[in-house]
Design a protein around this motif. Structure first.
Motif, PDB file in Angstrom:
ATOM      1  N   ARG A  82       1.349  -0.955  -0.116  1.00 11.16           N
ATOM      2  CA  ARG A  82      -0.278   0.287   0.114  1.00 11.16           C
ATOM      3  C   ARG A  82       0.929   1.135  -0.309  1.00 11.16           C
ATOM      4  O   ARG A  82       2.026   1.302   1.208  1.00 11.16           O
ATOM      5  CB  ARG A  82      -1.174  -0.258   1.304  1.00 11.16           C
ATOM      6  CG  ARG A  82      -1.976  -0.702   1.192  1.00 11.16           C
ATOM      7  CD  ARG A  82      -2.911  -0.869   2.168  1.00 11.16           C
ATOM      8  NE  ARG A  82      -4.127  -1.411   2.153  1.00 11.16           N
ATOM      9  CZ  ARG A  82      -4.686  -2.934   1.677  1.00 11.16           C
ATOM     10  NH1 ARG A  82      -3.669  -3.986   1.912  1.00 11.16           N
ATOM     11  NH2 ARG A  82      -5.334  -3.451   1.103  1.00 11.16           N
TER      12      ARG A  82
ATOM     13  N   LEU B  95      -2.109   0.056  -4.426  1.00 14.39           N
ATOM     14  CA  LEU B  95      -2.106  -0.615  -4.568  1.00 14.39           C
ATOM     15  C   LEU B  95      -0.886  -1.509  -5.271  1.00 14.39           C
ATOM     16  O   LEU B  95      -1.209  -1.149  -6.875  1.00 14.39           O
ATOM     17  CB  LEU B  95      -3.427  -2.052  -4.349  1.00 14.39           C
ATOM     18  CG  LEU B  95      -4.222  -2.342  -3.111  1.00 14.39           C
ATOM     19  CD1 LEU B  95      -5.298  -3.187  -3.758  1.00 14.39           C
ATOM     20  CD2 LEU B  95      -3.793  -2.170  -2.039  1.00 14.39           C
TER      21      LEU B  95
ATOM     22  N   ASP C 172      -6.012   1.546  -4.639  1.00 13.56           N
ATOM     23  CA  ASP C 172      -6.661   0.778  -3.197  1.00 13.56           C
ATOM     24  C   ASP C 172      -8.443   0.202  -2.581  1.00 13.56           C
ATOM     25  O   ASP C 172      -8.264  -0.410  -1.417  1.00 13.56           O
ATOM     26  CB  ASP C 172      -5.741   1.486  -1.872  1.00 13.56           C
ATOM     27  CG  ASP C 172      -5.924   1.059  -0.517  1.00 13.56           C
ATOM     28  OD1 ASP C 172      -6.522  -0.623  -0.197  1.00 13.56           O
ATOM     29  OD2 ASP C 172      -5.199   1.571   0.243  1.00 13.56           O
TER      30      ASP C 172
END
Length: 157
Positions: free
Chosen positions: A35, A58, A81
């Motif tokens: 992340r 991500l 993400d």
């Protein structure tokens, strides 16, 4: 997207796959995802545009959609993400990536490479139509020229 002879669709990463990666925190190799905050310019495979600075992303390993075999690869991709709405023009060539050189790899139904071509991004539809005119070609994968990373799949409509 339609050309004079060949109908095809540009496909981002599948939403169910992305949901699974986000939920599990694991990539195609079972490794933890990374992340991070976007620096800006990262190619997002969920919505087929470049990231803007600060977006939560991500980074994870992805195996493009071909049958298992020697040509199936695992490589890094960026995605949001969290859920995103997907491409601005679903099925069409990504506007942010027009004019960007890419490599197109052609695969047959067994997942073997049966051709390919580098293009400068100025008229990608013509190159897609040309490669898909070969009936042996089941799908195309667009790849980054420098890093070789998977960008998106192209399938007949």
């Amino acid at each position: 997207m339609t050309t004079t002879r060949t109908r095809y669709l540009i496909r981002p990463l599948p939403a169910p796959l992305l949901a699974g990666v986000r939920r599990s925190g694991l990539d195609a190799a079972g490794q933890p995802v990374e992340r991070r905050r976007a620096e800006g310019g990262e190619p997002l495979r969920c919505c087929l545009r470049d990231a803007t600075p600060g977006e939560p992303l991500l980074l994870f390993g992805y195996a493009p959609p071909i049958p298992p075999g020697p040509y199936r690869e695992l490589g890094p991709v960026f995605a949001h993400d969290a859920d995103c709405p997907g491409p601005a023009a679903p099925g069409g060539y990504p506007a942010d990536w027009r004019g960007r050189p890419q490599v197109l790899r052609a695969y047959d139904g067994a997942g073997r490479i049966v051709g390919g071509r580098q293009h400068d991004g100025d008229d990608p539809e013509a190159v897609l139509a040309e490669l898909l005119a070969d009936p042996v070609v089941a799908q195309l994968h667009s790849r980054n020229v420098v890093y070789g990373c998977f960008m998106f799949a192209v399938v007949r409509a």
